[in-house]
Design an enzyme around this catalytic site. Structure first.
Site, PDB file in Angstrom:
ATOM      1  N   LEU A   1       0.789  -1.076  -0.001  1.00 56.56           N
ATOM      2  CA  LEU A   1       0.044   0.054  -0.034  1.00 56.56           C
ATOM      3  C   LEU A   1       0.857   1.243   0.004  1.00 56.56           C
ATOM      4  O   LEU A   1       2.017   1.398   0.673  1.00 56.56           O
ATOM      5  CB  LEU A   1      -0.726   0.002   1.318  1.00 56.56           C
ATOM      6  N   LEU A   2       0.505   2.195  -0.911  1.00 54.27           N
ATOM      7  CA  LEU A   2       1.028   3.486  -0.716  1.00 54.27           C
ATOM      8  C   LEU A   2       0.117   4.466  -0.147  1.00 54.27           C
ATOM      9  O   LEU A   2      -1.199   4.500  -0.671  1.00 54.27           O
ATOM     10  CB  LEU A   2       1.349   3.967  -2.278  1.00 54.27           C
ATOM     11  N   ASN A   3       0.555   5.396   0.574  1.00 54.60           N
ATOM     12  CA  ASN A   3      -0.355   6.596   0.912  1.00 54.60           C
ATOM     13  C   ASN A   3       0.329   8.040   0.494  1.00 54.60           C
ATOM     14  O   ASN A   3       0.767   8.269  -0.514  1.00 54.60           O
ATOM     15  CB  ASN A   3      -1.522   6.315   1.817  1.00 54.60           C
ATOM     16  N   ASP A   4       0.267   8.863   1.738  1.00 54.83           N
ATOM     17  CA  ASP A   4       0.551  10.246   1.512  1.00 54.83           C
ATOM     18  C   ASP A   4       1.964  10.479   0.691  1.00 54.83           C
ATOM     19  O   ASP A   4       2.802   9.756   0.936  1.00 54.83           O
ATOM     20  CB  ASP A   4       0.871  10.678   2.729  1.00 54.83           C
TER      21      ASP A   4
ATOM     22  N   GLN B   1       4.472   7.403   1.606  1.00 58.76           N
ATOM     23  CA  GLN B   1       4.107   6.435   2.740  1.00 58.76           C
ATOM     24  C   GLN B   1       3.914   5.133   2.257  1.00 58.76           C
ATOM     25  O   GLN B   1       3.023   4.652   1.302  1.00 58.76           O
ATOM     26  CB  GLN B   1       3.083   7.084   3.487  1.00 58.76           C
TER      27      GLN B   1
ATOM     28  N   TYR C   1       5.815   8.120   9.906  1.00 54.00           N
ATOM     29  CA  TYR C   1       4.616   8.635   9.227  1.00 54.00           C
ATOM     30  C   TYR C   1       4.940   9.923   8.392  1.00 54.00           C
ATOM     31  O   TYR C   1       6.228  10.278   8.266  1.00 54.00           O
ATOM     32  CB  TYR C   1       3.660   9.105  10.344  1.00 54.00           C
TER      33      TYR C   1
ATOM     34  N   ARG D   1       0.501  15.202  14.040  1.00 56.51           N
ATOM     35  CA  ARG D   1       1.488  14.420  12.834  1.00 56.51           C
ATOM     36  C   ARG D   1       1.718  15.695  11.731  1.00 56.51           C
ATOM     37  O   ARG D   1       1.053  16.347  11.612  1.00 56.51           O
ATOM     38  CB  ARG D   1       0.936  13.108  12.670  1.00 56.51           C
ATOM     39  N   ASP D   2       2.378  15.011  10.666  1.00 58.06           N
ATOM     40  CA  ASP D   2       2.453  15.300   9.384  1.00 58.06           C
ATOM     41  C   ASP D   2       3.217  16.900   9.289  1.00 58.06           C
ATOM     42  O   ASP D   2       2.669  17.883   8.719  1.00 58.06           O
ATOM     43  CB  ASP D   2       1.288  15.849   8.410  1.00 58.06           C
TER      44      ASP D   2
ATOM     45  N   GLU E   1      -5.309  16.774   8.941  1.00 58.13           N
ATOM     46  CA  GLU E   1      -4.206  16.080   8.463  1.00 58.13           C
ATOM     47  C   GLU E   1      -3.466  16.972   7.494  1.00 58.13           C
ATOM     48  O   GLU E   1      -4.020  17.522   6.537  1.00 58.13           O
ATOM     49  CB  GLU E   1      -4.260  14.530   7.739  1.00 58.13           C
TER      50      GLU E   1
END
Lengths: 476, 476
Positions: free
Chosen positions: A44-47, A63, A106, A166-167, A220
């Site tokens: 899985l890929l996200n941000d 991510q 993260y 976060r982020d 986020e």
């Protein structure tokens, strides 16, 4: 496969290489796999993270959970490009193997400092009782792309915020470093953006909370850039009241064009309304950066808490193409990065033909002008049983994308629409890459980014209409 | 790192994914890494396998040990291309996890049969006493690139050969399948090529031994193709007496242009001498196949039993570019695949300038004509301390490549040379890809393929000379 917590957070050194090689081959050989977008090597890929220009190249990280289509133990994977279009995967960049990122490296950002790149990210740590601490961490990348983590956390969540902290986006202004961070207020449980400052990257002080109106229960991926000189703030306010701005997706990706921002006092001056960044089914966690006065944006073409059909193939999601940002009438204009044109193969022109019938390999760009005063419906990725539909209403001024196949995120609707000027031509630039469609409307006035999972290969208008089109196969 | 037998043969499911991800990133980020050739995703690459055209694409596999720069437990990795130039890595294809390939899925070939691809390869099996059995195995690949192994071995080594019995090439002629296989005679310990036949791919009979003169102690990678209609046999006769044909490398890669071959009786008729395929430092295990009457060749740009400087970076070797084969005066002509020209960026012309001084990124094609009656010396990948040298003697007709840096395969000499017509221009087409140089001499009459490990970026003639040159940066 049901994933237990233990499986999702199993350290990478306890997964087998045989399993990883199998997952990499499975993702690569999928008929849905992206061919000219950044996609997961496996899992899985996200941000997108750390989008920047450094050492003569553009860099973006993403991510990654390499072991399946779930949000497990996250790492950073590295991609680099000379032109924002031809990306090369450079492999694992940040492994979640430290004390402070034991449960995930993260999201975060990057800033070039002298001859190194400083990466700032959130370390997700959980104790034996599964209590989370959100550490803001640092790492240095050298010109050989070797990364060394900073030993100690830069800082962690204080009492004023919950574990949702976060982020970080790191910025340098007026001789100071600033980090803007998404958070949830411990008292009100409202979403907020916090500002921290540092002179030396090691000692950090909290400046305060940006004076924005209440925005859901968690913000986020806050991200500040300057578009045509004007400050623009991107963020994802989870739980945002739909009365504030309409949106259809499970979580929205919004932007605010600011009049002013002063990070030294954590204050903004806002006269423009909150706006949706993208009108498609699948955009989230967008990240932009400035290269001089230019501004580039990239997004996760996916959403949290949604299952996708490729989950059964053990991989999920991709990044959008990179867009060049401008402002017009206080609204964003998003254009494909200039080098996207270099992917075009021999073009083919169509005009007012009955159907524009065309068989494709689902890897193309289609530039299309629909004349005013019509209802036209274009089917893409069409076979005898299904298709992806784009409807053009040039009487009332509306473009609608309809995704109707199978049981896939149906809870959030089958249509996405954008309102346009009535009684006018609609001009679109459509990019299709197997399971991703990106529609740039009227020169980037609106964009619709969506995943789809039809394997049909036809393009066809449902009925005759007046249009001009150019079709280019795309090869990376 | 010293590798024990246990480490080299550790099953892939006992290596950790974290280690593999680290090795993949390390290989990808190496300054020596190839950018427009097939290279290992991690670890060691050796022989090309299963080079073929199937399902609308070219395919080639390579021998892979993903966990370091040693010859450990081998698998097949898969690459595919539409044009023989833009290759995409499709990941692990054959895992050595069966009873019969427990100690390596060794080299082999492929043949399209109906809508599937049949892969034939050598399964390396060792028992508890480390006694080897060489099984010839089969597997089917479908149009989704999914591979299913045939349960039982096709056949194994009989008493007439030692354990050295490998590298089957499968062919279809006159209604029968044939496999030609490299072997070592059990009595004489001489290298030989055996022929087997089958009607149904499951029942195989030995036809016999090709009637060639004695050729060293083992023949690896026998490969029969038809070049301009004429049978040509490629093979690697280990231990070949240098009185038979001169060669400098540890093991030679040779070819024989045959007058006739009859697989049904395992007989050849030969009037041409044995010839060296390539005059460079690093070519071995070449594999060619016919697509209709066209013939394409690809090679391992490396050699067994040689250590390379990237061993310390835990990866080694690459494949050569693909060459189109023709015959002229009973000798091979090797030309770059046609699509290589599509990689050329804007060309720059040089002529009789003092030095042709040029800074590059070591990723280019240089076409060069050196006028007759000169001694000219060109330095490539040059910095203040080292360079790779190509010397042109157009008086006597000789081209010499000199690789002089560091302690690297020096035992086999620092020079490789090819003799050409005296008192004539020499025309070369030189491809450089970071740590690989391929020199096509006089339109492919000779080729020199060599690894080199200088990181300098200059091109310069040592002294003024008369020449014409075109330089193209190459981007894949």
């Amino acid at each position: 496969m049901e994933w237990s917590k233990a499986q999702r957070y199993l350290p990478y050194d306890q997964w087998s290489a045989a399993e990883l090689l199998k997952l990499q081959a499975q993702a690569t050989n999928s008929p849905y796999q992206l061919q000219y977008h950044i996609r997961p090597q496996s899992g899985l890929l996200n941000d997108p993270n750390g989008f920047c220009y450094f050492n003569g190249k553009y860099h973006v990280f993403y991510q990654s959970f390499p072991f399946g289509a779930v949000h497990g133990l996250k790492s950073w994977m590295h991609e680099a490009s000379s032109d924002l279009v031809h990306w090369e995967n450079l492999g694992l960049a940040i492994l979640p193997d430290g004390k402070y990122d034991s449960h995930g490296a993260y999201s975060g950002s990057a800033i070039a400092i002298d001859d190194k790149l400083f990466l700032m990210y959130t370390g997700n740590h959980r104790d034996q009782n599964w209590q989370r601490t959100a550490y803001q961490l640092g790492a240095w990348m050298d010109k050989q792309n070797q990364i060394t983590k900073v030993d100690q956390p830069l800082f962690k969540n204080d009492q004023a915020v919950t574990e949702h902290f976060r982020d970080p986006q790191i910025l340098h202004q007026n001789g100071r470093y600033y980090a803007i961070i998404g958070a949830q207020d411990a008292q009100t449980k409202a979403g907020e953006i916090l500002v921290y400052e540092s002179l030396d990257l090691s000692s950090w002080q909290k400046v305060g909370r940006l004076n924005l109106d209440p925005l859901g229960y968690m913000i986020e991926c806050p991200n500040l850039v300057y578009v045509d000189g004007r400050p623009v703030l991107f963020f994802c306010p989870q739980g945002l009241d739909k009365k504030q701005v309409h949106y259809d997706n499970i979580y929205p990706n919004m932007y605010l064009v600011l009049d002013e921002i002063d990070l030294a006092t954590a204050t903004v001056k806002v006269s423009q309304p909150l706006r949706q960044l993208d009108f498609g089914f699948d955009v989230y966690a967008s990240q932009a950066f400035n290269q001089g006065t230019d501004c580039y944006l990239i997004s996760w073409a996916g959403l949290p808490d949604i299952t996708y059909p490729t989950d059964s193939e053990n991989w999920a999601n991709c990044l959008s193409q990179v867009k060049e940002l401008h402002l017009k009438d206080n609204q964003l204009i998003q254009k494909p990065a200039k080098a996207m044109k270099s992917l075009r193969q021999n073009g083919e022109v169509f005009k007012d033909q009955t159907s524009l019938f065309k068989q494709t390999d689902n890897q193309y760009e289609l530039s299309l002008t629909i004349d005013k005063n019509q209802l036209a419906s274009l089917e893409l990725a069409k076979d005898s049983t299904s298709s992806l539909k784009v409807k053009f209403d040039t009487i009332n001024g509306k473009l609608t994308l309809t995704r109707d196949q199978g049981a896939f995120a149906q809870k959030y609707g089958l249509n996405r629409a954008v309102n346009l000027e009535a009684n006018s031509d609609i001009k679109v630039d459509i990019f299709v890459d197997h399971s991703l469609i990106e529609i740039f409307v009227n020169g980037g006035q609106a964009v619709l980014t969506s995943r789809f999972f039809n394997l049909g290969t036809g393009i066809e208008f449902l009925a005759p209409c007046k249009y001009q089109a150019t079709y280019w196969p795309i090869v990376k």
